[in-house]
Design a protein around this motif. Structure first.
Motif, PDB file in Angstrom:
ATOM      1  N   GLY A  28      -1.271 -16.304   3.888  1.00  0.00           N
ATOM      2  CA  GLY A  28      -0.796 -15.128   4.606  1.00  0.00           C
ATOM      3  C   GLY A  28      -0.705 -13.862   3.768  1.00  0.00           C
ATOM      4  N   GLU A  29      -0.679 -13.979   2.481  1.00  0.00           N
ATOM      5  CA  GLU A  29      -0.609 -12.806   1.609  1.00  0.00           C
ATOM      6  C   GLU A  29      -2.028 -12.258   1.454  1.00  0.00           C
ATOM      7  OE1 GLU A  29      -1.368 -11.780  -1.724  1.00  0.00           O
ATOM      8  OE2 GLU A  29       0.083 -10.171  -1.629  1.00  0.00           O
ATOM      9  N   TRP A  30      -2.200 -10.974   1.668  1.00  0.00           N
ATOM     10  CA  TRP A  30      -3.569 -10.439   1.759  1.00  0.00           C
ATOM     11  C   TRP A  30      -4.363 -10.583   0.483  1.00  0.00           C
ATOM     12  CZ3 TRP A  30      -5.736  -5.708  -0.098  1.00  0.00           C
ATOM     13  CH2 TRP A  30      -4.862  -4.895  -0.817  1.00  0.00           C
ATOM     14  N   TRP A  31      -3.724 -10.563  -0.686  1.00  0.00           N
ATOM     15  CA  TRP A  31      -4.482 -10.785  -1.923  1.00  0.00           C
ATOM     16  C   TRP A  31      -5.116 -12.177  -1.917  1.00  0.00           C
ATOM     17  CZ3 TRP A  31      -6.323  -7.089  -4.529  1.00  0.00           C
ATOM     18  CH2 TRP A  31      -5.597  -5.945  -4.840  1.00  0.00           C
ATOM     19  N   PHE A  49     -12.503 -11.747 -10.829  1.00  0.00           N
ATOM     20  CA  PHE A  49     -11.601 -11.439  -9.716  1.00  0.00           C
ATOM     21  C   PHE A  49     -10.888 -10.112  -9.966  1.00  0.00           C
ATOM     22  CE2 PHE A  49     -11.425 -16.219  -9.331  1.00  0.00           C
ATOM     23  CZ  PHE A  49     -12.008 -16.308  -8.080  1.00  0.00           C
ATOM     24  N   GLN A  50     -10.375  -9.959 -11.176  1.00  0.00           N
ATOM     25  CA  GLN A  50      -9.599  -8.763 -11.497  1.00  0.00           C
ATOM     26  C   GLN A  50     -10.450  -7.506 -11.399  1.00  0.00           C
ATOM     27  OE1 GLN A  50      -7.811  -8.588 -15.420  1.00  0.00           O
ATOM     28  NE2 GLN A  50      -6.069  -7.472 -14.569  1.00  0.00           N
ATOM     29  N   MET A  59      -0.207 -10.044 -10.763  1.00  0.00           N
ATOM     30  CA  MET A  59      -0.374 -10.435  -9.366  1.00  0.00           C
ATOM     31  C   MET A  59      -1.481 -11.484  -9.244  1.00  0.00           C
ATOM     32  SD  MET A  59       0.470 -10.326  -6.205  1.00  0.00           S
ATOM     33  CE  MET A  59       1.459  -8.884  -5.934  1.00  0.00           C
ATOM     34  N   LEU A  60      -2.590 -11.270  -9.956  1.00  0.00           N
ATOM     35  CA  LEU A  60      -3.690 -12.218  -9.905  1.00  0.00           C
ATOM     36  C   LEU A  60      -3.269 -13.570 -10.471  1.00  0.00           C
ATOM     37  CD1 LEU A  60      -6.601 -12.896  -9.243  1.00  0.00           C
ATOM     38  CD2 LEU A  60      -7.272 -11.887 -11.441  1.00  0.00           C
TER      39      LEU A  60
END
Length: 171
Positions: A28-31, A49-50, A59-60
Motif C-alpha cells: 500500500g505504500e507508494w514507494w 533503485f535509488q 527510505m529505500l
C-alpha cells in the motif's frame, strides 16, 4: 461509547480479514509499488533503485527490508568484498505483476493517448495492449456488475454479516 468501541474493534478485525486490507499492508505504500515496478523492469541493485526512483537511502533501505520480510523480494549477495546484495523478485513478488499492470492501465485510461509516458505493448509486435481482468474459467471480464464479493469459507461472523450472498436471479 462501549457500542462504538465494539463496532470499531469489529471493523478492525474485519479489515485484517479482508484480502484488500491484507494486500495493502504489503504494497500500500507508494514507494513499494514503484520499487516492485523497477524490479519487473530488471533492476536488482540498491544503487539502481535509488538512482531511478530518486529515493532517499533510508527510505529505500526501509522499503527493501519490508519487501524482503514480506517475501516479495529475496536479498542475495552478488559481491563478497565488500559484500553487496541484489534484490530479486520471488514467485510471490512476481505474482503481483498483473496488479501493477492493471494499476498502470487504470492510470493511462484517464489520459489522452498522447499524454501517456508509459504504455504496455506486446513484446513481439510492439502493439499497445489494453489489459483487462478476466475470470480464468470463463474468460469473462470481472469488472462489471455481474460479479460481486461475498464471504468465503473462512469468513468470520462479522465478514459474513457484511456480505449477503446474492442469488443467481438477482434477489
Amino acid at each position: 461509547m462501549r457500542r462504538m468501541v465494539t463496532l470499531a474493534s469489529r471493523l478492525r478485525l474485519e479489515d485484517r480479514e479482508c484480502p484488500l486490507s491484507t494486500t495493502l499492508q504489503h504494497v500500500g505504500e507508494w514507494w513499494t509499488l514503484l520499487i516492485l515496478h523497477d524490479a519487473f523492469d530488471g533492476f536488482t541493485r540498491f544503487d539502481e533503485f535509488q538512482e531511478n526512483l530518486k529515493i532517499s537511502s533510508s527510505m529505500l533501505t526501509s522499503r527493501l527490508k519490508t519487501l524482503v520480510a514480506d517475501g516479495l523480494l529475496e536479498r542475495r549477495p552478488y559481491q563478497s568484498n565488500p559484500t553487496r546484495h541484489e534484490y530479486v523478485l520471488t514467485d510471490l513478488g512476481r505474482s503481483l505483476r498483473p496488479v501493477i499492470v492493471a494499476l498502470a492501465a487504470w492510470g493511462n485510461q484517464r489520459l489522452d493517448p498522447g499524454q501517456r509516458s508509459m504504455i504496455l505493448v506486446d513484446a513481439e509486435s510492439g502493439q499497445e495492449v489494453e489489459p483487462v481482468v478476466v475470470d480464468r474459467a470463463t474468460g469473462r471480464r470481472v469488472d462489471g456488475a455481474g460479479f460481486v464479493f461475498t464471504s468465503g469459507p473462512a469468513a468470520s461472523d462479522a465478514m459474513r454479516a457484511r456480505y449477503v450472498t446474492t442469488k443467481k436471479d438477482g434477489s
